[in-house]
Design an enzyme around this catalytic site. Structure first.
Site, PDB file in Angstrom:
ATOM      1  N   TYR A 228     -15.288   0.751  -6.530  1.00 27.84           N
ATOM      2  CA  TYR A 228     -16.578   1.409  -6.291  1.00 27.84           C
ATOM      3  C   TYR A 228     -17.503   1.241  -7.491  1.00 27.84           C
ATOM      4  O   TYR A 228     -18.694   1.514  -7.403  1.00 27.84           O
ATOM      5  CB  TYR A 228     -16.350   2.895  -5.970  1.00 27.84           C
ATOM      6  CG  TYR A 228     -15.446   3.070  -4.766  1.00 27.84           C
ATOM      7  CD1 TYR A 228     -15.950   2.939  -3.478  1.00 27.84           C
ATOM      8  CD2 TYR A 228     -14.072   3.301  -4.913  1.00 27.84           C
ATOM      9  CE1 TYR A 228     -15.126   3.048  -2.367  1.00 27.84           C
ATOM     10  CE2 TYR A 228     -13.229   3.420  -3.814  1.00 27.84           C
ATOM     11  CZ  TYR A 228     -13.769   3.285  -2.542  1.00 27.84           C
ATOM     12  OH  TYR A 228     -12.942   3.374  -1.453  1.00 27.84           O
TER      13      TYR A 228
ATOM     14  N   LYS B  43       0.855  -1.184   0.000  1.00 27.90           N
ATOM     15  CA  LYS B  43       0.000   0.000   0.000  1.00 27.90           C
ATOM     16  C   LYS B  43       0.893   1.237   0.000  1.00 27.90           C
ATOM     17  O   LYS B  43       1.734   1.409   0.887  1.00 27.90           O
ATOM     18  CB  LYS B  43      -0.898  -0.004   1.240  1.00 27.90           C
ATOM     19  CG  LYS B  43      -1.740   1.259   1.352  1.00 27.90           C
ATOM     20  CD  LYS B  43      -2.775   1.153   2.440  1.00 27.90           C
ATOM     21  CE  LYS B  43      -3.545   2.459   2.571  1.00 27.90           C
ATOM     22  NZ  LYS B  43      -4.561   2.409   3.605  1.00 27.90           N
TER      23      LYS B  43
ATOM     24  N   LYS C 130       1.224  10.055   5.502  1.00 27.64           N
ATOM     25  CA  LYS C 130       1.348   8.699   6.039  1.00 27.64           C
ATOM     26  C   LYS C 130       2.626   8.016   5.557  1.00 27.64           C
ATOM     27  O   LYS C 130       2.728   6.793   5.533  1.00 27.64           O
ATOM     28  CB  LYS C 130       0.102   7.879   5.665  1.00 27.64           C
ATOM     29  CG  LYS C 130      -1.210   8.462   6.218  1.00 27.64           C
ATOM     30  CD  LYS C 130      -2.406   7.525   6.057  1.00 27.64           C
ATOM     31  CE  LYS C 130      -3.657   8.087   6.728  1.00 27.64           C
ATOM     32  NZ  LYS C 130      -4.810   7.163   6.659  1.00 27.64           N
TER      33      LYS C 130
ATOM     34  N   ARG D  83     -10.876   9.643   2.268  1.00 23.98           N
ATOM     35  CA  ARG D  83     -10.700  10.227   3.600  1.00 23.98           C
ATOM     36  C   ARG D  83     -11.857  11.168   3.909  1.00 23.98           C
ATOM     37  O   ARG D  83     -12.300  11.288   5.050  1.00 23.98           O
ATOM     38  CB  ARG D  83      -9.347  10.929   3.683  1.00 23.98           C
ATOM     39  CG  ARG D  83      -8.199   9.907   3.600  1.00 23.98           C
ATOM     40  CD  ARG D  83      -6.828  10.540   3.651  1.00 23.98           C
ATOM     41  NE  ARG D  83      -5.780   9.548   3.371  1.00 23.98           N
ATOM     42  CZ  ARG D  83      -4.504   9.843   3.223  1.00 23.98           C
ATOM     43  NH1 ARG D  83      -4.096  11.093   3.319  1.00 23.98           N
ATOM     44  NH2 ARG D  83      -3.631   8.898   2.981  1.00 23.98           N
TER      45      ARG D  83
ATOM     46  N   LYS E 245      -2.242  -1.475  -3.779  1.00 23.74           N
ATOM     47  CA  LYS E 245      -3.110  -0.303  -3.669  1.00 23.74           C
ATOM     48  C   LYS E 245      -2.291   0.976  -3.740  1.00 23.74           C
ATOM     49  O   LYS E 245      -1.261   1.044  -3.056  1.00 23.74           O
ATOM     50  CB  LYS E 245      -3.842  -0.391  -2.328  1.00 23.74           C
ATOM     51  CG  LYS E 245      -4.715   0.783  -2.005  1.00 23.74           C
ATOM     52  CD  LYS E 245      -5.341   0.592  -0.664  1.00 23.74           C
ATOM     53  CE  LYS E 245      -6.122   1.840  -0.327  1.00 23.74           C
ATOM     54  NZ  LYS E 245      -6.634   1.835   1.002  1.00 23.74           N
TER      55      LYS E 245
ATOM     56  N   SER F  62     -10.422   5.530  -4.359  1.00 23.07           N
ATOM     57  CA  SER F  62     -11.399   6.613  -4.507  1.00 23.07           C
ATOM     58  C   SER F  62     -10.982   7.657  -5.545  1.00 23.07           C
ATOM     59  O   SER F  62     -11.812   8.117  -6.329  1.00 23.07           O
ATOM     60  CB  SER F  62     -11.608   7.274  -3.143  1.00 23.07           C
ATOM     61  OG  SER F  62     -10.376   7.722  -2.600  1.00 23.07           O
TER      62      SER F  62
HETATM   63  C1  PBG Z   1      -7.000   3.677   5.612  1.00 23.19           C
HETATM   64  C2  PBG Z   1      -7.559   3.351   4.284  1.00 23.19           C
HETATM   65  C3  PBG Z   1      -7.480   4.217   3.206  1.00 23.19           C
HETATM   66  C4  PBG Z   1      -8.145   3.611   2.149  1.00 23.19           C
HETATM   67  C5  PBG Z   1      -8.614   2.370   2.589  1.00 23.19           C
HETATM   68  N1  PBG Z   1      -8.223   2.215   3.929  1.00 23.19           N
HETATM   69  C6  PBG Z   1      -6.932   5.600   3.110  1.00 23.19           C
HETATM   70  C7  PBG Z   1      -5.633   5.957   3.667  1.00 23.19           C
HETATM   71  O1  PBG Z   1      -4.724   5.143   3.778  1.00 23.19           O
HETATM   72  O2  PBG Z   1      -5.498   7.129   4.013  1.00 23.19           O
HETATM   73  C8  PBG Z   1      -8.294   4.254   0.805  1.00 23.19           C
HETATM   74  C9  PBG Z   1      -9.332   3.734  -0.101  1.00 23.19           C
HETATM   75  C10 PBG Z   1      -9.664   4.651  -1.220  1.00 23.19           C
HETATM   76  O3  PBG Z   1      -9.036   5.716  -1.429  1.00 23.19           O
HETATM   77  O4  PBG Z   1     -10.604   4.310  -1.944  1.00 23.19           O
HETATM   78  N2  PBG Z   1      -6.832   2.738   6.514  1.00 23.19           N
END
Ligand code: PBG
Length: 333
Positions: free
Chosen positions: A321, A202, A225, A212, A256, A282
């Site tokens: 989605y 990730k 992060k 978010r 991801k 997203s």
């Molecule tokens: C956080 C988490 C995130 C997503 C899924 N779980 C965002 C992040 O790491 O800030 C993102 C999913 C998306 O953007 O569709 N635990």
């Protein structure tokens, strides 16, 4: 394997593209509704469906409406949905205790879905960001996102989700050692059939913005992060993370975001041959929807082509989605 091609005109590759029937016959990759996992946002209330502005077509649903959505997904042949809670700011605290409350939004939704729609697999997200006042995926001490104390909390969260009936646990936090700790706890808790799909590779990505916003994570867009999510420049590191998580007992692994990291999907599948998933996140969804809304791309074609790209790269499935739209389109085809 080296493809053999006769010289022209004996070989005319266009022969294989001449009609819908012939194209179907020679197609190497196909998409089915069985390839889809649908991420859904759950909020409190009854009979509520609230649009997420940055993700046109995506809703935050109360538990009852989430159950209806799960039913609809199951009818479309979608094998799994993945729950993400929108947590009321009043339920966030420094200790993130709501994360492992057996009656929190997510755990209530799991129970009700398993009760009403037993045929659909329910996946969860394990990370502290929906519950923390910092907006981080772990506890923050003296400005540092601390690892080991966070893993202890993630294990409690995992067990609460498994007790509620989750089929697949999805650790998205990127702490070290969490998969092994979760697997050990699941085994000793008698949850030997509960699977772990690890968000193994990730990346610290700009594509998570709308998500978010959707879960109401505090400090959403500015949240850095980078001390736990991966650097976008790295690819060998992704393989090390996948190998580590498989060694710790992950049943499935995830890359991801999706499209910007297709090379990683391909390397992961060819290196390990494990069940491999991409998360079309997203921001990827928002971009496709926005361009389509302007009439700049054909939304349907781009959606189907993207899911195909994940399959072609070697993924066994995609969190997207678009899942209900894709499944609906496949049914109409
Ligand atoms: C956080 C988490 C995130 C997503 C899924 N779980 C965002 C992040 O790491 O800030 C993102 C999913 C998306 O953007 O569709 N635990």
């Amino acid at each position: 394997m080296k493809p053999i091609i006769a010289p022209f005109p004996h070989a005319r590759p266009r022969r294989a593209r001449q009609s819908t029937a012939i194209r179907a016959l020679v197609r190497e990759t196909t998409v089915t509704s069985g390839d889809l996992i649908w991420p859904v946002f759950v909020r409190d209330g009854v009979n509520v469906e609230e649009p997420v502005p940055s993700m046109p077509g995506v809703m935050r649903r109360s538990v009852d409406r989430t159950v209806e959505a799960a039913k609809m997904a199951a009818d479309l042949g979608i094998p799994a949905i993945c729950l993400f809670p929108y947590t009321d700011p009043g339920q966030k605290n420094a200790d993130c205790t709501e994360a492992w409350n057996p009656d929190n939004l997510c755990n209530r939704a799991i129970r009700e879905i398993k009760d009403a729609v037993p045929g659909i697999a329910v996946m969860t997200d394990v990370a502290l960001d929906p519950y923390s006042i910092s907006g981080h995926d772990g506890f923050v001490e003296n400005g540092e996102v601390v690892n080991d104390r966070t893993v202890e909390a993630l294990v409690k969260m995992t067990l609460a989700q498994a007790e509620a009936g989750a089929d697949i646990i999805g650790p998205s936090d990127m702490m070290d050692g969490r998969v092994g700790a979760m697997r050990t706890a699941l085994e000793s808790g008698g949850h030997h059939n509960v699977m772990i799909m690890s968000y193994s590779a990730k990346y610290a990505s700009g594509y998570y913005g709308p998500f978010r916003d959707a879960i109401g994570a505090l400090g959403a867009l500015t949240r850095d992060k980078k001390t736990y999510q991966m650097d976008p420049g790295n690819s060998d590191e992704a393989l090390r993370m996948i190998e580590r998580d498989l060694t710790e007992g992950a049943d499935m692994v995830m890359v991801k975001p999706g499209l910007p990291y297709l090379d990683i999907c391909h390397r992961v599948k060819t290196s390990f041959g494990a069940p491999t998933y991409a998360y079309q996140v997203s921001g990827e969804y928002a971009m496709a929807r926005a361009a389509a809304a302007h009439g700049w791309v054909d939304g349907h074609q781009v959606m189907m082509e993207t899911i195909m790209a994940f399959k072609r790269a070697g993924c066994d499935g995609v969190l997207t989605y678009f899942a209900p739209d894709v499944a609906q389109a496949l049914q109409n085809a």
